[in-house]
Design an enzyme around this catalytic site. Structure first.
Site, PDB file in Angstrom:
ATOM      1  N   SER A 109       0.790  -1.330   0.092  1.00  0.00           N
ATOM      2  CA  SER A 109      -0.004  -0.012  -0.014  1.00  0.00           C
ATOM      3  C   SER A 109       0.826   1.359  -0.065  1.00  0.00           C
ATOM      4  O   SER A 109       1.860   1.222   0.548  1.00  0.00           O
ATOM      5  CB  SER A 109      -0.870   0.032   1.085  1.00  0.00           C
ATOM      6  OG  SER A 109      -1.459   1.306   1.569  1.00  0.00           O
ATOM      7  N   TYR A 138      -0.874   0.245  10.043  1.00  0.00           N
ATOM      8  CA  TYR A 138      -1.362  -0.548   9.053  1.00  0.00           C
ATOM      9  C   TYR A 138      -0.162  -0.311   8.102  1.00  0.00           C
ATOM     10  O   TYR A 138       0.450  -1.334   7.502  1.00  0.00           O
ATOM     11  CB  TYR A 138      -2.631   0.020   8.357  1.00  0.00           C
ATOM     12  CG  TYR A 138      -2.887  -0.451   7.167  1.00  0.00           C
ATOM     13  CD1 TYR A 138      -3.485  -1.901   6.593  1.00  0.00           C
ATOM     14  CD2 TYR A 138      -2.485   0.162   5.559  1.00  0.00           C
ATOM     15  CE1 TYR A 138      -3.751  -2.378   5.485  1.00  0.00           C
ATOM     16  CE2 TYR A 138      -2.983  -0.359   4.541  1.00  0.00           C
ATOM     17  CZ  TYR A 138      -3.470  -1.430   4.437  1.00  0.00           C
ATOM     18  OH  TYR A 138      -3.763  -1.856   3.230  1.00  0.00           O
ATOM     19  N   LYS A 186       2.756  -3.208   6.690  1.00  0.00           N
ATOM     20  CA  LYS A 186       2.825  -3.490   5.131  1.00  0.00           C
ATOM     21  C   LYS A 186       4.534  -3.292   4.886  1.00  0.00           C
ATOM     22  O   LYS A 186       4.934  -4.066   4.294  1.00  0.00           O
ATOM     23  CB  LYS A 186       2.159  -2.564   4.419  1.00  0.00           C
ATOM     24  CG  LYS A 186       0.324  -2.841   4.257  1.00  0.00           C
ATOM     25  CD  LYS A 186       0.051  -4.143   3.604  1.00  0.00           C
ATOM     26  CE  LYS A 186      -1.358  -4.335   3.390  1.00  0.00           C
ATOM     27  NZ  LYS A 186      -1.418  -5.632   2.704  1.00  0.00           N
TER      28      LYS A 186
END
Lengths: 327, 327
Positions: free
Chosen positions: A127, A151, A155
């Site tokens: 991402s 998050y 990632k």
């Protein structure tokens, strides 16, 4: 060829499944077996003549990764993750699913590799959240990853693991840093970034949408169709040309909200644009200002990844794929 | 103030211990308690008037991190790691010690934070191994981390965790990317980079040393004294000024092997230089060519981190700290 999709019940997972089930090949290979896994059992693919397995599976539970790898899939798409907001609120769950789940998968593959030389292609959905403000525009391929969410951290860590496991030859991995997917089909959701899609999606079907930020906000987009295209290209690309830097910022379209709205006007007229209601939200505006406005993405483009050139095209893709081809 | 050093039996750990035990303060605070931990029980600090605990502890074993955090140290120096060569050869051990051990520490602090608001300063020893070839010279602060070893991968992952745990307020962390420490005291070792130290250290005590690379090889160095200085400065720095990007490439000295040798000649004469025996090694040369030649390090310099300006100075530091002040 046996293909495994982890996170097959998600939006990209479902679209990827239908593409594979429809074309029944991946590059030069026939896809004869599809395993679809997710925390909720994925629906069986429509019109697929091969064998499909639909599996309820949580990667973060002991043994799940081993079970998924036991069938020795040739290609593994790993799209499963809990989203940004949830990973930020529930710290332990975010690390358990997004980091430990991915690591469990990589470890299961490594052990299979050590048992019988198994070495699948692994396509990992990363991402743009791996970068964090302050950000240049465009963001160069060599810019550092300093995420500002858990998050994004998870990632970025999985990207590092993917490169290291690939370097050791345990699998042949490639990480795909997806732009914000727009127009995201379905209902409005609570994501702070949801308005990028809803200001187009709702007016296209004569519904009102709320715009919480100024038109000057610039962001980085790709259509769901291009996102699936990235996954398919990543699964078949010659990775020798990629070298040891296995995580690629995908191409996309850098556009302001104002440019999105003008594209909507060109495609659907003033009446559609009039359905956008401005409700300025200082917090959402501040969050958006910290997000990536666009990437250089020259490595990915040189490797043949492609995306839309205009928001008109992104809107037309949505009309074709979600609205039966016409308004 | 209670200070914990994990990895206290290592070279930097021992020097840091002696500095703290000698000065008995850290910034404005008196150091009244020192806990020294390592996989082999560290020696007690000499001349320390406070309380010292010497603990045999392996962070990767369950419960160890909790035990170390139980005394609620105000400052934690985390220097423990298995080295690059070992982490590359023993994949599982590298991840267990360098990643899982560090994560166990961070998690133990987080749980203590949630219990009673505990929030220590954490100084983490990272490494220039987080970057990987091809590399620009100098390497900018915003360059991406694409390590080419499992050790570098583990350090880069721990950097990401450190930033995220700090952002959540679980602790106040800072990661210190150490240059190659030169002149490393002690015996020659098997590390591929060992010659950078040995071509100076051995001739300074009238012993022969082997040089396996051309004099044109450029690398990034700092003295053990500066490395300890980085740790102490990191422990007392106002981290509000650092912001969310918590990992800093330290200043250092970029020098070629030829420049090292000319500094040796100036400090110790032609006879010392004549003790360097050239034994070209293509593999070591190739490895060195992939290593960092130097960093920009402007963020760290702006925050007050300092290192040597010449190899003459690095050699003099070695003579002062290791050879009693004269040849």
């Amino acid at each position: 060829m046996h293909t495994l999709i982890i996170g097959a019940a998600g939006m990209i997972g479902r679209k990827l499944t239908q593409r594979l089930a429809g074309q029944e090949k991946l590059g030069a290979h026939a896809v004869t077996e599809l395993t679809l896994a997710d925390v909720v059992e994925p629906a069986p693919p429509e019109g697929f003549s091969g064998t499909a397995h639909c599996v309820q599976a949580d990667l973060s539970e002991p043994g799940t990764a081993e079970d998924l790898v036991a069938g020795r899939p040739d290609v593994i798409f790993h799209l499963a993750a809990i989203v940004s907001g949830e990973a930020e609120k529930d710290f332990e769950k975010g690390y358990r699913i997004n980091l430990d789940g991915t690591r469990a998968l990589f470890e299961a593959i490594r052990r299979a590799h050590e048992t019988d030389g198994y070495r699948p292609r692994v396509v990992f959905a990363s991402s743009i959240a791996v970068v964090g403000a302050p950000l240049p525009f465009p963001i160069p391929d060599e810019f550092h990853t300093t995420p500002l969410t858990s998050y994004g951290t998870q990632k970025a860590i999985c990207e590092l693991l993917l490169s290291d496991y690939s370097r050791h030859g345990f699998f042949d991995g490639i990480g795909i840093r997806l732009p914000t997917v727009c127009i995201r089909p379905g209902k409005p959701n609570a994501a702070a970034s949801g308005f990028f899609s809803s200001i187009l999606r709702e007016p296209l079907v004569d519904q009102e949408a709320v715009l919480p930020v100024p038109e000057s906000i610039r962001h980085w987009h790709t259509s769901p169709r291009s996102a699936v295209g990235f996954m398919l290209h990543a699964a078949t690309l010659d990775l020798a040309a990629v070298g040891p830097r296995r995580n690629l910022s995908m191409p996309g379209l850098s556009a302001t909200v104002g440019e999105q709205i003008e594209a909507l006007r060109r495609v659907a007229g003033d009446a559609a644009v009039a359905l956008i209601r401005r409700e300025p939200d200082a917090l959402i505006t501040q969050m958006c200002e910290g997000w990536a406005a666009g990437f250089d993405a020259s490595r990915a483009r040189a490797l043949g990844f492609t995306a839309e050139d205009s928001f008109d095209e992104i809107i037309r893709v949505h009309i074709e794929d979600e609205l039966g081809g016409s308004l």
